[in-house]
Design a protein around this motif. Sequence first.
Motif, PDB file in Angstrom:
ATOM      1  N   THR A 183       0.806 -15.879   0.938  1.00  0.00           N
ATOM      2  CA  THR A 183       2.124 -16.244   1.636  1.00  0.00           C
ATOM      3  C   THR A 183       2.362 -14.241   1.739  1.00  0.00           C
ATOM      4  OG1 THR A 183       3.428 -15.912  -0.302  1.00  0.00           O
ATOM      5  CG2 THR A 183       2.766 -18.375   0.913  1.00  0.00           C
ATOM      6  N   PRO A 184       3.555 -13.703   2.826  1.00  0.00           N
ATOM      7  CA  PRO A 184       3.607 -13.032   1.932  1.00  0.00           C
ATOM      8  C   PRO A 184       4.138 -12.229   1.487  1.00  0.00           C
ATOM      9  CG  PRO A 184       4.725 -13.851   4.486  1.00  0.00           C
ATOM     10  CD  PRO A 184       3.877 -14.578   3.647  1.00  0.00           C
ATOM     11  N   TYR A 185       4.831 -12.810   0.435  1.00  0.00           N
ATOM     12  CA  TYR A 185       5.578 -12.787  -1.256  1.00  0.00           C
ATOM     13  C   TYR A 185       5.012 -12.458  -2.009  1.00  0.00           C
ATOM     14  CZ  TYR A 185       8.111 -12.914  -5.227  1.00  0.00           C
ATOM     15  OH  TYR A 185       8.395 -12.266  -6.271  1.00  0.00           O
ATOM     16  N   ASP A 186       3.566 -13.279  -1.723  1.00  0.00           N
ATOM     17  CA  ASP A 186       2.193 -13.217  -2.316  1.00  0.00           C
ATOM     18  C   ASP A 186       1.617 -12.048  -2.282  1.00  0.00           C
ATOM     19  OD1 ASP A 186       3.561 -16.004  -4.080  1.00  0.00           O
ATOM     20  OD2 ASP A 186       1.582 -16.856  -3.418  1.00  0.00           O
ATOM     21  N   ALA A 187       1.312 -11.789  -1.242  1.00  0.00           N
ATOM     22  CA  ALA A 187       0.594 -10.292  -0.377  1.00  0.00           C
ATOM     23  C   ALA A 187       0.828  -9.713  -1.241  1.00  0.00           C
ATOM     24  CB  ALA A 187       0.735 -10.436   1.017  1.00  0.00           C
ATOM     25  N   LYS A 188       2.458  -9.356  -0.914  1.00  0.00           N
ATOM     26  CA  LYS A 188       2.537  -8.022  -1.659  1.00  0.00           C
ATOM     27  C   LYS A 188       2.440  -7.561  -2.795  1.00  0.00           C
ATOM     28  CE  LYS A 188       6.537  -4.553  -1.570  1.00  0.00           C
ATOM     29  NZ  LYS A 188       8.017  -4.297  -1.438  1.00  0.00           N
ATOM     30  N   GLY A 189       3.221  -8.561  -3.441  1.00  0.00           N
ATOM     31  CA  GLY A 189       3.099  -8.988  -5.414  1.00  0.00           C
ATOM     32  C   GLY A 189       1.873  -8.461  -5.788  1.00  0.00           C
TER      33      GLY A 189
ATOM     34  N   LEU B  55       1.160  -1.074  -0.468  1.00  0.00           N
ATOM     35  CA  LEU B  55       0.115  -0.575  -0.147  1.00  0.00           C
ATOM     36  C   LEU B  55       0.731   1.779   0.098  1.00  0.00           C
ATOM     37  CD1 LEU B  55      -2.826  -0.882   2.379  1.00  0.00           C
ATOM     38  CD2 LEU B  55      -3.063  -0.586   0.137  1.00  0.00           C
ATOM     39  N   ARG B  56       1.808   1.355   1.026  1.00  0.00           N
ATOM     40  CA  ARG B  56       2.217   2.680   0.863  1.00  0.00           C
ATOM     41  C   ARG B  56       3.172   2.468  -0.133  1.00  0.00           C
ATOM     42  NH1 ARG B  56       7.588   2.143   2.348  1.00  0.00           N
ATOM     43  NH2 ARG B  56       7.747   0.211   3.348  1.00  0.00           N
ATOM     44  N   GLN B  57       4.417   1.827  -0.529  1.00  0.00           N
ATOM     45  CA  GLN B  57       4.645   1.910  -2.141  1.00  0.00           C
ATOM     46  C   GLN B  57       4.133   2.229  -2.703  1.00  0.00           C
ATOM     47  OE1 GLN B  57       6.909  -1.930  -2.303  1.00  0.00           O
ATOM     48  NE2 GLN B  57       8.864  -1.327  -1.072  1.00  0.00           N
ATOM     49  N   GLU B  58       2.661   1.675  -3.156  1.00  0.00           N
ATOM     50  CA  GLU B  58       1.431   2.253  -4.340  1.00  0.00           C
ATOM     51  C   GLU B  58       1.593   3.700  -4.579  1.00  0.00           C
ATOM     52  OE1 GLU B  58       0.983   0.763  -7.339  1.00  0.00           O
ATOM     53  OE2 GLU B  58       3.106  -0.226  -6.710  1.00  0.00           O
ATOM     54  N   MET B  59       1.143   3.850  -3.035  1.00  0.00           N
ATOM     55  CA  MET B  59       0.761   5.394  -2.908  1.00  0.00           C
ATOM     56  C   MET B  59       1.737   6.462  -2.733  1.00  0.00           C
ATOM     57  SD  MET B  59      -1.720   5.071   0.365  1.00  0.00           S
ATOM     58  CE  MET B  59      -2.476   7.051  -0.088  1.00  0.00           C
ATOM     59  N   GLU B  60       3.554   6.317  -2.818  1.00  0.00           N
ATOM     60  CA  GLU B  60       4.492   6.670  -3.303  1.00  0.00           C
ATOM     61  C   GLU B  60       4.338   7.258  -4.392  1.00  0.00           C
ATOM     62  OE1 GLU B  60       7.219   4.885  -0.982  1.00  0.00           O
ATOM     63  OE2 GLU B  60       6.906   6.214   1.296  1.00  0.00           O
ATOM     64  N   ARG B  61       3.957   5.867  -5.257  1.00  0.00           N
ATOM     65  CA  ARG B  61       4.393   6.217  -6.574  1.00  0.00           C
ATOM     66  C   ARG B  61       3.425   6.701  -7.501  1.00  0.00           C
ATOM     67  NH1 ARG B  61       2.685   3.130 -10.964  1.00  0.00           N
ATOM     68  NH2 ARG B  61       0.856   1.400  -9.952  1.00  0.00           N
ATOM     69  N   ASP B  62       2.493   6.719  -7.410  1.00  0.00           N
ATOM     70  CA  ASP B  62       1.123   6.463  -7.988  1.00  0.00           C
ATOM     71  C   ASP B  62      -0.021   7.983  -7.050  1.00  0.00           C
ATOM     72  OD1 ASP B  62      -1.173   7.465  -8.876  1.00  0.00           O
ATOM     73  OD2 ASP B  62      -1.280   5.486 -10.281  1.00  0.00           O
ATOM     74  N   GLU B  63      -0.068   8.629  -7.521  1.00  0.00           N
ATOM     75  CA  GLU B  63      -0.681   9.578  -6.713  1.00  0.00           C
ATOM     76  C   GLU B  63      -2.059   9.749  -6.124  1.00  0.00           C
ATOM     77  OE1 GLU B  63      -0.792  13.909  -6.310  1.00  0.00           O
ATOM     78  OE2 GLU B  63       1.522  13.901  -5.738  1.00  0.00           O
ATOM     79  N   LYS B  64      -2.742   8.983  -7.762  1.00  0.00           N
ATOM     80  CA  LYS B  64      -4.201   8.727  -7.418  1.00  0.00           C
ATOM     81  C   LYS B  64      -4.788   7.685  -6.663  1.00  0.00           C
ATOM     82  CE  LYS B  64      -4.880   9.876 -12.236  1.00  0.00           C
ATOM     83  NZ  LYS B  64      -4.374  11.072 -12.854  1.00  0.00           N
TER      84      LYS B  64
ATOM     85  N   SER C   8      -0.368  -5.828  -7.824  1.00  0.00           N
ATOM     86  CA  SER C   8      -1.377  -5.556  -9.330  1.00  0.00           C
ATOM     87  C   SER C   8      -2.421  -5.503  -9.701  1.00  0.00           C
ATOM     88  CB  SER C   8      -0.353  -7.351  -9.678  1.00  0.00           C
ATOM     89  OG  SER C   8       0.772  -7.408 -10.008  1.00  0.00           O
ATOM     90  N   ALA C   9      -2.992  -5.551  -7.514  1.00  0.00           N
ATOM     91  CA  ALA C   9      -4.430  -5.626  -8.168  1.00  0.00           C
ATOM     92  C   ALA C   9      -4.385  -3.475  -8.116  1.00  0.00           C
ATOM     93  CB  ALA C   9      -5.344  -5.884  -5.997  1.00  0.00           C
ATOM     94  N   ILE C  10      -4.243  -3.111  -7.474  1.00  0.00           N
ATOM     95  CA  ILE C  10      -3.742  -1.386  -7.536  1.00  0.00           C
ATOM     96  C   ILE C  10      -3.791  -1.429  -9.140  1.00  0.00           C
ATOM     97  CG2 ILE C  10      -2.960   0.486  -6.255  1.00  0.00           C
ATOM     98  CD1 ILE C  10      -2.415  -1.344  -4.181  1.00  0.00           C
ATOM     99  N   ARG C  11      -2.721  -2.268  -9.741  1.00  0.00           N
ATOM    100  CA  ARG C  11      -2.484  -1.614 -10.537  1.00  0.00           C
ATOM    101  C   ARG C  11      -3.301  -1.948 -11.985  1.00  0.00           C
ATOM    102  NH1 ARG C  11       4.085  -2.521 -10.583  1.00  0.00           N
ATOM    103  NH2 ARG C  11       4.374  -1.076  -8.754  1.00  0.00           N
ATOM    104  N   ASP C  12      -4.145  -3.071 -11.576  1.00  0.00           N
ATOM    105  CA  ASP C  12      -5.110  -3.536 -12.191  1.00  0.00           C
ATOM    106  C   ASP C  12      -6.417  -2.528 -13.310  1.00  0.00           C
ATOM    107  OD1 ASP C  12      -5.603  -6.390 -13.275  1.00  0.00           O
ATOM    108  OD2 ASP C  12      -7.517  -5.367 -13.100  1.00  0.00           O
ATOM    109  N   ASP C  13      -6.982  -2.428 -13.596  1.00  0.00           N
ATOM    110  CA  ASP C  13      -8.014  -1.603 -14.153  1.00  0.00           C
ATOM    111  C   ASP C  13      -9.274  -2.470 -14.554  1.00  0.00           C
ATOM    112  OD1 ASP C  13      -5.863   0.507 -14.978  1.00  0.00           O
ATOM    113  OD2 ASP C  13      -5.880   0.456 -17.587  1.00  0.00           O
ATOM    114  N   SER C  14      -9.015  -3.190 -13.914  1.00  0.00           N
ATOM    115  CA  SER C  14     -10.411  -3.697 -13.370  1.00  0.00           C
ATOM    116  C   SER C  14     -11.006  -3.772 -11.999  1.00  0.00           C
ATOM    117  CB  SER C  14     -10.845  -5.924 -14.463  1.00  0.00           C
ATOM    118  OG  SER C  14     -10.374  -5.125 -15.210  1.00  0.00           O
ATOM    119  N   PRO C  15     -12.087  -4.288 -11.083  1.00  0.00           N
ATOM    120  CA  PRO C  15     -12.431  -4.040  -9.975  1.00  0.00           C
ATOM    121  C   PRO C  15     -11.949  -5.620  -9.391  1.00  0.00           C
ATOM    122  CG  PRO C  15     -14.685  -3.986 -11.160  1.00  0.00           C
ATOM    123  CD  PRO C  15     -12.934  -4.047 -12.426  1.00  0.00           C
TER     124      PRO C  15
END
Lengths: 319, 323
Positions: B150-156, B14-23, B160-167
């Motif tokens: 797993t933690p690894y899968d949870a982050k990655g 969450l933190r990294q995606e919020m840093e990357r994309d203001e939207k 991807s979910a946040i960057r994905d254009d579908s709900p």
Amino acid sequence: MTPDKKTLVHMYETMNKIRMFEKKLQDFFAAGEIPGFVHLYLGEEAVATGACSALTDKDKITSTHRGHGHLLAKGGDLKLMMAEIFGRKTGYCLGKGGSMHIADLDLGILGANGIVGGGGPLATGAAFASKYSKADTVTVCFFGDGASNQGTTQESLNLASAWKLPLVFVNENNGYGISCPQCKSMAVTDIADRAAAYDMPGVVVDGNDVLAVFEAVSEAVKRARNGEGPSLIECKTYRWRGHFEGDACTYRCQEELDEWMGKDPIPRFEAKLVESGAVSKKEAAAIQDRIAKEIEEAVTFAKQSPFPDPSELLDNVYA
Amino acid sequence: MPEKTYLQALNEALRQEMERDEKVFIMGEDVGQFGGCFGVTQGLFEKFGEERVRDTPITESVIVGCAAGAAASGLRPVAELMFVDFIGVAMDQLFNQAAKMRFMFGGKATVPMTLRMPQGAGIGAAAQHSQSLEAWFMHIPGLKVVIPSTPYDAKGLLISAIRDDSPTVFLEHKMLYGVSGEVPDEAYAIELGKADVKREGSDVTIVATSLMVHTALAAAEKLKADGIEAEVVDPRCLNPLDKYTIIESIKKTNALVIAHEAVQYAGPGAEIAAMAAEEALDYLDAPIKRVGAPFCPVPFSPPLEKAYIPDADDIVAAVKSIR
């Protein structure tokens, strides 16, 4: 706030456009030429027209199952709408949506909606996006008297107020939730009274008076743009037709319908325009002729357009 | 590689995606200063402020619908419901609005929203706070369904979910929040719809999701003692479903057991079993077995809850019935 002449003429055009569009659909539906079902906006033209005339092209709306009027008033294209309602590939939604799901995001139309009360939460999102992006746009959420009882509407009023969103709730109170009269579905007489529960202005206007609607919505839009939060405007009106085409309307009497048809918003507005000199009788007739022609062109376009190909069925399920 | 918990991995995504994309912004119940019911959004309010980490009223319909409307208006919301069980209140906004908008509007709307919801039993939260409802979401065209183990899968996968254009519905298991594993510090995306083989084996394929991946791995160790090598396949997403990886595994092992915590009847395993029967029957030399929760609401009392949740012995028994 008195609209300028250009706006007045545009309002008159819009109301006539909605009226003729819906009458045309009424005929085609009766003739079995339109698939599915349609909910006509006849009699309520002043609400959509007055409200959308207070908006810019960049402002947004969410609409309802009775949405044709809202979409046309927000600038919806006659041909693309007609083609969609006829289920053609050239329609707004490529034939995937139909009457209840027409949208044009470029015009700020976030869609008609098949679910009563479905648009409120979406409208809060659109308004939040404006606020978040400092976009200076306002969202109008159209909803009916039936939708005013839905939890989604109450949740949306609450969130919009708590977050001071640039949102105007325009309630179209046509007296009936399908067949159920207002007096049986809620204890209040004025839906606008509910605004007090959310600490926002609640205003009742004559929904068959386009200028009254325009004035109230303009005031609310101004307030929203100033960061002062949402408002609720209740427009008292009446639908001439049943809930849907084919509805036998056994739940209401002819006298009531006659009374409301006597308050037809279009001649009322036309009389004012002629009296004030904004439009002459001749100009009014010319406008009507031109719109009738545009609608005929839209019908021709729709009927000559191909249906979608079954190979398109799975398109656009995902982005 | 640094060790992090599943919860920390989600927080970092969450933190990294919020840093990357203001939207990208977060909204939901108690996600602000409180840091989220389970702590997933901890520290984000302090870092990004209340405009981007927004507490909402406890009104799930408008949480989901506001996210959908904001997404259709160009933002990239990450909404949280405190428990997946609360989606019942908001289902219309998810399945009639968010999921269908793009299709209904002929492709003109894009709804890049992520809806995070913790699910699963194990903390004595009883019938309305413990369900696993992934089958509901799988049944809705237009939604993607992500379910990391797993933690690894949870982050990655969250990235991807946040960057994905579908709900996208993102289902976290509350019993996994404290589980640790290796997680890179940098942002990375795991493609949605790609399964992961968590353990290789030759004798039986166990397709497991979420917490049941760990249960299946424990079962595999028990089976190993009896000379049965189980391959554990974690689909990671239920829609899109990586049929290829599952079928390739079946080709190798010729036997399939499916394990999930959701109620077995009409659960996600039913779809996976049907897919295997339709597309890989020739490679199966035994009946397909499913392990899922019994057909009852999640009970409260600890011994009942323990009996409700499938365990390693249940998976072992299912495997031994065909191997």
